[in-house]
Design a protein around this motif. Structure first.
Motif, PDB file in Angstrom:
ATOM      1  N   ASP A  54      43.116  30.963  51.130  1.00 51.20           N
ATOM      2  CA  ASP A  54      44.365  31.144  50.377  1.00 51.20           C
ATOM      3  C   ASP A  54      44.212  31.938  49.089  1.00 51.20           C
ATOM      4  N   CYS A  55      43.039  32.050  48.523  1.00 55.19           N
ATOM      5  CA  CYS A  55      42.909  32.779  47.257  1.00 55.19           C
ATOM      6  C   CYS A  55      43.299  34.242  47.460  1.00 55.19           C
ATOM      7  N   PRO A  56      44.305  34.716  46.715  1.00 56.35           N
ATOM      8  CA  PRO A  56      44.792  36.079  46.928  1.00 56.35           C
ATOM      9  C   PRO A  56      43.825  37.163  46.467  1.00 56.35           C
ATOM     10  N   VAL A  57      42.842  36.810  45.668  1.00 55.53           N
ATOM     11  CA  VAL A  57      41.916  37.821  45.148  1.00 55.53           C
ATOM     12  C   VAL A  57      40.453  37.535  45.527  1.00 55.53           C
ATOM     13  N   ASP A  58      40.259  36.648  46.510  1.00 51.97           N
ATOM     14  CA  ASP A  58      38.933  36.399  47.081  1.00 51.97           C
ATOM     15  C   ASP A  58      37.879  36.032  46.041  1.00 51.97           C
ATOM     16  N   VAL A  59      38.194  35.033  45.264  1.00 50.45           N
ATOM     17  CA  VAL A  59      37.242  34.547  44.253  1.00 50.45           C
ATOM     18  C   VAL A  59      36.035  33.850  44.902  1.00 50.45           C
ATOM     19  N   PHE A  60      36.256  33.214  46.055  1.00 48.70           N
ATOM     20  CA  PHE A  60      35.232  32.312  46.616  1.00 48.70           C
ATOM     21  C   PHE A  60      34.394  32.974  47.700  1.00 48.70           C
ATOM     22  N   GLN A  82      37.739  37.373  38.486  1.00 48.96           N
ATOM     23  CA  GLN A  82      38.907  38.036  39.105  1.00 48.96           C
ATOM     24  C   GLN A  82      40.119  37.118  39.187  1.00 48.96           C
ATOM     25  N   CYS A  83      39.955  35.853  38.868  1.00 48.20           N
ATOM     26  CA  CYS A  83      41.014  34.844  39.063  1.00 48.20           C
ATOM     27  C   CYS A  83      42.272  35.221  38.282  1.00 48.20           C
ATOM     28  N   ILE A  84      43.433  35.078  38.954  1.00 46.99           N
ATOM     29  CA  ILE A  84      44.715  35.379  38.324  1.00 46.99           C
ATOM     30  C   ILE A  84      45.504  34.091  38.021  1.00 46.99           C
ATOM     31  N   ASP A  99      38.838  22.933  39.698  1.00 49.04           N
ATOM     32  CA  ASP A  99      39.582  22.942  38.437  1.00 49.04           C
ATOM     33  C   ASP A  99      39.668  24.393  37.962  1.00 49.04           C
ATOM     34  N   VAL A 100      40.882  24.862  37.684  1.00 47.48           N
ATOM     35  CA  VAL A 100      41.076  26.201  37.127  1.00 47.48           C
ATOM     36  C   VAL A 100      41.661  26.044  35.733  1.00 47.48           C
ATOM     37  N   ASP A 101      40.954  26.625  34.761  1.00 48.16           N
ATOM     38  CA  ASP A 101      41.364  26.511  33.360  1.00 48.16           C
ATOM     39  C   ASP A 101      41.647  27.898  32.812  1.00 48.16           C
TER      40      ASP A 101
END
Ligand code: SF4
Ligand code: F3S
Ligand code: ZN
Length: 103
Positions: A54-60, A82-84, A99-101
């Motif tokens: 599901d990550c739209p920018v392929d962080v993982f 790259q996280c948005i 967790d996203v901060d």
């Protein structure tokens, strides 16, 4: 679930591919939290894979974690820069390992 206060409650014990690893780490059973902006508790992750899908920018990216009791691969926040901050990964993880901060 991942401790949202991990930055206060844990220490950085090593680096992995350019991101922090927050201890304690005692391989292979105890792997700690990978990442800071996008943090994945490897000891909670069961390799569900929804975050990668599901990550739209392929962080993982998958990393191998042989002999960990929960799963033998983990979702590594390899591209956390790259996280948005869409929060999708946080919402879809079935075990609340992320967790996203936006900080
Ligand atoms: Fe990807 Fe959104 Fe999660 Fe950031 S918050 S890692 S952009 S799914
Ligand atoms: Fe792991 Fe949750 Fe992703 S279980 S693979 S962090 S959706
Ligand atoms: Zn990592």
């Amino acid at each position: 679930a991942i401790d949202p206060e991990f930055e206060e409650n844990r220490d950085v014990v090593e680096q992995h591919d350019g991101h922090n690893v927050w201890g304690p780490v005692d391989e292979p059973e105890e792997l700690g939290i990978h990442g800071t902006h996008v943090a994945v508790d490897f000891d909670i992750c069961i390799a569900d894979g929804a975050c990668l899908e599901d990550c739209p920018v392929d962080v993982f990216e998958w990393v191998d974690t042989p002999d960990h009791p929960e799963s033998e691969i983990k979702a590594d926040p390899a591209h956390e820069d790259q996280c948005i901050d869409c929060m999708l990964c946080v919402d879809v993880c079935p075990v609340d390992a992320i967790d996203v901060d936006p900080g």
